[in-house]
Design a protein around this motif. Structure first.
Motif, PDB file in Angstrom:
ATOM      1  N   VAL A  42      17.517   0.683  10.323  1.00  0.00           N
ATOM      2  CA  VAL A  42      17.827   1.744   9.847  1.00  0.00           C
ATOM      3  C   VAL A  42      17.597   2.578   8.605  1.00  0.00           C
ATOM      4  O   VAL A  42      16.484   3.259   8.322  1.00  0.00           O
ATOM      5  N   VAL A  43      17.319   1.440   7.934  1.00  0.00           N
ATOM      6  CA  VAL A  43      17.409   1.676   6.732  1.00  0.00           C
ATOM      7  C   VAL A  43      16.158   1.456   6.038  1.00  0.00           C
ATOM      8  O   VAL A  43      15.821   2.355   4.813  1.00  0.00           O
ATOM      9  N   ALA A  44      15.134   1.381   6.483  1.00  0.00           N
ATOM     10  CA  ALA A  44      13.925   1.514   6.641  1.00  0.00           C
ATOM     11  C   ALA A  44      12.971   2.964   7.410  1.00  0.00           C
ATOM     12  O   ALA A  44      12.875   3.184   6.867  1.00  0.00           O
ATOM     13  N   VAL A  45      14.120   2.846   8.254  1.00  0.00           N
ATOM     14  CA  VAL A  45      13.414   4.114   8.796  1.00  0.00           C
ATOM     15  C   VAL A  45      14.029   5.059   8.248  1.00  0.00           C
ATOM     16  O   VAL A  45      12.771   6.147   7.437  1.00  0.00           O
ATOM     17  N   LEU A  46      14.260   5.832   6.476  1.00  0.00           N
ATOM     18  CA  LEU A  46      15.203   6.236   5.984  1.00  0.00           C
ATOM     19  C   LEU A  46      14.670   5.840   4.847  1.00  0.00           C
ATOM     20  O   LEU A  46      14.212   7.129   4.143  1.00  0.00           O
ATOM     21  N   LEU A  47      13.831   4.790   4.532  1.00  0.00           N
ATOM     22  CA  LEU A  47      12.993   5.059   3.651  1.00  0.00           C
ATOM     23  C   LEU A  47      11.619   5.570   3.128  1.00  0.00           C
ATOM     24  O   LEU A  47      11.611   5.937   2.871  1.00  0.00           O
ATOM     25  N   THR A  48      11.152   4.692   4.481  1.00  0.00           N
ATOM     26  CA  THR A  48      10.253   5.253   5.244  1.00  0.00           C
ATOM     27  C   THR A  48       9.997   6.551   5.520  1.00  0.00           C
ATOM     28  O   THR A  48       8.932   7.810   4.655  1.00  0.00           O
ATOM     29  N   PHE A  49      11.025   7.318   5.575  1.00  0.00           N
ATOM     30  CA  PHE A  49      11.051   8.334   5.226  1.00  0.00           C
ATOM     31  C   PHE A  49      11.634   9.697   4.272  1.00  0.00           C
ATOM     32  O   PHE A  49      10.745  10.344   3.699  1.00  0.00           O
ATOM     33  N   VAL A  50      11.891   8.894   3.397  1.00  0.00           N
ATOM     34  CA  VAL A  50      11.964   9.165   1.791  1.00  0.00           C
ATOM     35  C   VAL A  50      10.003   9.207   0.964  1.00  0.00           C
ATOM     36  O   VAL A  50      10.186  10.225   0.501  1.00  0.00           O
ATOM     37  N   LEU A  51      10.241   8.242   1.277  1.00  0.00           N
ATOM     38  CA  LEU A  51       8.549   7.977   0.513  1.00  0.00           C
ATOM     39  C   LEU A  51       7.530   8.699   1.357  1.00  0.00           C
ATOM     40  O   LEU A  51       6.708   8.846   0.770  1.00  0.00           O
ATOM     41  N   GLY A  52       7.876   9.285   2.469  1.00  0.00           N
ATOM     42  CA  GLY A  52       6.490   9.864   2.913  1.00  0.00           C
ATOM     43  C   GLY A  52       5.601   9.501   3.664  1.00  0.00           C
ATOM     44  O   GLY A  52       4.902   9.336   4.288  1.00  0.00           O
ATOM     45  N   SER A  53       4.990   9.772   2.845  1.00  0.00           N
ATOM     46  CA  SER A  53       3.469   8.686   2.612  1.00  0.00           C
ATOM     47  C   SER A  53       2.701   7.987   1.881  1.00  0.00           C
ATOM     48  O   SER A  53       3.523   7.894   0.424  1.00  0.00           O
ATOM     49  N   VAL A  54       1.578   7.062   1.885  1.00  0.00           N
ATOM     50  CA  VAL A  54       1.039   6.700   0.792  1.00  0.00           C
ATOM     51  C   VAL A  54      -0.176   7.502   0.374  1.00  0.00           C
ATOM     52  O   VAL A  54      -0.766   7.928   1.079  1.00  0.00           O
ATOM     53  N   SER A  55      -0.424   7.870  -0.606  1.00  0.00           N
ATOM     54  CA  SER A  55      -1.972   8.481  -1.204  1.00  0.00           C
ATOM     55  C   SER A  55      -2.518   7.383  -1.990  1.00  0.00           C
ATOM     56  O   SER A  55      -2.491   6.713  -3.009  1.00  0.00           O
ATOM     57  N   VAL A  56      -3.351   7.471  -1.441  1.00  0.00           N
ATOM     58  CA  VAL A  56      -4.603   6.447  -1.792  1.00  0.00           C
ATOM     59  C   VAL A  56      -5.811   7.360  -2.568  1.00  0.00           C
ATOM     60  O   VAL A  56      -6.385   7.937  -2.092  1.00  0.00           O
ATOM     61  N   THR A  57      -5.752   7.255  -4.080  1.00  0.00           N
ATOM     62  CA  THR A  57      -7.975   7.445  -4.789  1.00  0.00           C
ATOM     63  C   THR A  57      -8.132   7.045  -4.159  1.00  0.00           C
ATOM     64  O   THR A  57      -8.851   5.361  -5.320  1.00  0.00           O
ATOM     65  N   ILE A  58      -9.865   6.767  -3.797  1.00  0.00           N
ATOM     66  CA  ILE A  58     -11.170   5.851  -3.772  1.00  0.00           C
ATOM     67  C   ILE A  58     -12.357   6.670  -4.268  1.00  0.00           C
ATOM     68  O   ILE A  58     -12.540   7.978  -4.343  1.00  0.00           O
ATOM     69  N   ASP A  59     -12.360   5.557  -5.528  1.00  0.00           N
ATOM     70  CA  ASP A  59     -13.884   6.456  -6.032  1.00  0.00           C
ATOM     71  C   ASP A  59     -14.867   6.011  -5.479  1.00  0.00           C
ATOM     72  O   ASP A  59     -14.896   4.880  -5.680  1.00  0.00           O
ATOM     73  N   LEU A  60     -15.260   7.192  -4.317  1.00  0.00           N
ATOM     74  CA  LEU A  60     -16.291   6.344  -3.705  1.00  0.00           C
ATOM     75  C   LEU A  60     -17.668   5.899  -4.374  1.00  0.00           C
ATOM     76  O   LEU A  60     -18.028   6.282  -6.042  1.00  0.00           O
ATOM     77  N   PRO A  61     -18.518   4.202  -4.345  1.00  0.00           N
ATOM     78  CA  PRO A  61     -18.820   4.088  -4.966  1.00  0.00           C
ATOM     79  C   PRO A  61     -20.309   5.094  -4.586  1.00  0.00           C
ATOM     80  O   PRO A  61     -20.884   6.230  -3.416  1.00  0.00           O
TER      81      PRO A  61
END
Ligand SMILES: Nc1ncnc2c1ncn2[C@@H]1O[C@H](COP(=O)(O)OP(=O)(O)O)[C@@H](O)[C@H]1O
Ligand SMILES: [Mg+2]
Lengths: 226, 415
Positions: free
Chosen positions: B331-350
């Motif tokens: 339950v806490v994991a579900v709540l935390l992922t809900f709070v965190l929402g998403s991960v953003s990654v900025t990739i510097d393309l070669p």
């Protein structure tokens, strides 16, 4: 029935390391009789109770309870014999602290398939009533006095109608007055049910009421007068 | 039922001990679930750039700079890939498909356009049709083009207009969504491979550098079994040598040193270490709970409970605790992922994967791609963590009460 042997101990020895605690004990308590065990501290009284209850294994000799040789019983049969035929009262009450007085008394009936839950509750309630705790049934041990706790323990020991009642200094943790009252109760209730009683006690007034007095000394029976 | 009643009484009575056990199981499960969720999300994020072209691996070879930068040229990272190398890659274990492509830049004094000719297939024309926002998809035999929506807007091109590529007029039959395409192997103009091969073969600045034939390619989109990706990347690198450029999620992952520890292997190690600590925690909590109760269990023995029932009682108690811990953790994991929402990654393309020549001022610079991936609970991992927590707690408890104490009387007697 009265001619039967309730408890028989033949040549039992027990040692803890180098210490010989029981050095050949022979004892026979007829069914329905009250035997008081007396003797100095360290003379082996508790060990004798342990051996008779089957909770301690003798090194040699044999113990018969209601005609059953304990060494012939497996763990499950031993448990059943203890549950149905042997009631035990300890010096330190040994109640389960998380459970109410009533639940403590009900503990030995948990796996009783012969009677309904309602009947068992009725039995337990009646016993608590008889030991004078009808208004304390829902109390936990920590909410009861020492004397009251020991009364609960007596009710628990009797709930399955055992033919044998063992008690190891049941008043050892109580003041004299309370102790005497508890012992009187134990004695009276045992008698009323024709239970074989084996009670370790220092109370000579009670011992005087016993059918036999067994005096232990250095792991042997010094005296057994009937 | 009556034993369950006893169990609940017991657990409620030893509230703080119960809470400690629940918390340690919960922490273990939470850590395992959350870490797997993050690792999975980052894994998906670094896979995203190549995934948008429908491949797992992009293969190129570094080439030379043409004598003149005019007309149709091969971009610097897109030298001719020899036909036998293509066959070699196609035959490797774990390679599911190889889609060949021809990548061209057309450099005119007043404008610039990138052109990608591509074979049919999952990573080829099919992946284009998924991004189609107007018009119709391309078929292998077509002598027509699809154009990128940004390019269409910039050059005011519509479906139906004609577009000049290397001196040949092609009808624009459709427009593809630029945003959904990502920035890897992206072109302004897409066509089937055959006309692109014809254009390349005829282009003087290509011919000046390479013996490019009518059935050659300078870019490969390879689909690889994910399990074999690392091995295949190594083998292709070995095959092509120093000049080979192999781009996959592995190369993006390397660039993301900040989240490297969350890459799948490290994630597993971290999760394993945490799980180990948590298991030790659960073990300690359970062990001391049972040890504390040894005398009580002896009392149960004394009043005639068979050992098997006593064991059952202990297992029920610990099972209830572990179950509560597992549920709390999830339950806490579900709540935390809900709070965190998403991960953003900025990739510097070669730059060798970028669609625009680095020397064109108007098209330069922003070669970064920001990928946002929602964090989702990997339910399989969550189930595994939950079952794992339960099993550890129950196993510990079962071990401790495997057999009755040899001398229960010594626990009961009072001195
Ligand atoms: N588990 C044990 N390990 C070692 N010695 C023990 C153990 N139990 C009892 N003893 C010793 O055995 C002797 C007899 O003990 P016990 O039967 O309790 O005597 P009593 O009840 O008459 O005081 C004592 O000296 C006691 O210290
Ligand atoms: Mg004693």
């Amino acid at each position: 029935m009265n001619n039967e042997t309730g408890i028989q101990v033949d040549g039992v020895t027990k040692r803890y390391g180098a210490l010989e605690v029981l050095r050949g004990v022979d004892l026979s308590v007829p069914a329905g009789k009250f035997a008081a065990v007396i003797g100095k501290s360290g003379s082996g009284k508790s060990t004798l109770i342990g051996v008779v209850s089957g909770l301690e294994k003798p090194d040699s000799g044999r113990v018969l309870v209601q005609g059953h040789d304990l060494s012939h019983l497996d763990q499950r049969q031993m448990a059943e014999l203890r549950r149905l035929s042997i009631g035990i009262v300890f010096q330190n009450f040994s109640l389960i602290p998380s459970l109410s007085a009533l639940d403590n008394v009900l503990l030995p009936t948990f796996f009783d398939e012969r009677t309904s839950v309602r009947e068992r509750r009725a039995r337990a309630t009646e016993l608590l009533d008889q030991v004078g705790l009808h208004d304390r049934m829902q109390h936990r041990p920590s909410e009861l006095s020492g004397g009251e706790q020991q009364r609960v323990a007596i009710a628990r020991a009797l709930v399955n109608g055992p033919s044998i009642l063992l008690a190891d200094e049941p008043t050892g943790n109580l003041d004299t007055e309370t102790g005497t009252a508890v012992l009187e109760l134990l004695f009276a209730m045992g008698r009323a049910r024709a239970t074989t009683l084996l009670v370790v006690t220092h109370d000579l007034d009670i011992a005087a009421k016993a059918d036999m007095i067994i005096e232990m000394k250095d792991g042997r029976i010094q005296h057994a007068n009937t | 039922m009556i034993t369950l009643h006893y169990a609940i009484q017991e657990l409620a009575f030893r509230r703080s001990r119960s809470l400690i056990t629940i918390a340690s199981v919960a922490v273990a499960v939470l850590a395992a679930v959350l870490l797997t969720a993050l690792a999975t999300s980052y894994g998906r994020a670094v896979h995203a750039p190549v995934e948008t072209v429908g491949a797992d691996m992009v293969v190129q070879i570094t080439g030379d700079i043409p004598p003149k930068l005019e007309g149709l040229v091969f971009p610097h990272p897109n030298a001719l890939i020899p036909a036998n190398a293509v066959e070699n890659i196609r035959g490797m274990d774990g390679v599911l498909s190889v889609t060949r492509a021809v990548y061209l830049w057309e450099l005119a004094p007043d404008h610039y356009q990138s052109v990608l000719g591509i074979e049919d297939g999952e990573a080829g024309l099919q992946s284009l049709s998924e991004r189609l926002i107007e018009g119709r998809p391309l078929k292998t035999g077509d002598s027509a083009v699809l154009i990128d929506s940004d390019f269409a807007a910039k050059r005011s091109l519509k479906v139906g207009t004609m577009l000049d590529v290397g001196g040949t007029e092609f009808p624009v039959v459709g427009i593809v969504d630029a945003a959904r395409g990502g920035k890897v192997v992206r072109a302004d103009v897409y066509m089937p491979i055959a006309p692109a091969q014809r254009l390349a073969t005829a282009a003087p600045q290509v011919r000046a550098l390479y013996p490019f034939g009518p059935d050659d390619a300078n870019l490969l989109l390879v689909k690889v079994d994910r399990q074999s990706l690392e091995g295949v990347v190594q083998k292709v690198n070995a095959l092509l040598g120093k000049k080979g450029i192999v781009s996959s999620e592995l190369s993006f992952r390397e660039a993301l040193s900040g989240v490297l520890f969350l890459s799948q292997r490290m994630g597993l190690i971290v999760a394993a270490v945490i799980a180990l600590f948590a298991a030790a925690f659960v073990l300690r909590a359970t062990a001391s709970a049972v040890t504390e109760r040894r005398r009580e269990l002896a009392v149960l023995q004394a009043i005639g409970w068979p050992w098997q029932r006593i064991r059952q009682e202990v297992l029920i108690e610990n099972g209830v605790l572990a179950l509560a811990g597992v549920l709390l953790g999830v339950v806490v994991a579900v709540l935390l992922t809900f709070v965190l929402g998403s991960v953003s990654v900025t990739i510097d393309l070669p730059w060798d994967l970028s669609s625009t020549p680095h020397f064109i001022p108007e098209a330069t610079l922003d070669r970064t791609q920001t990928i946002t991936v929602p964090i989702a609970i990997p339910w399989l991992a969550a189930a595994a963590a939950g079952i794992g927590g339960l099993v550890v707690a129950l196993a510990v408890a079962a071990m401790l009460v495997a057999s009755p104490p040899q001398q229960p009387w010594s626990l009961l007697r009072s001195e």
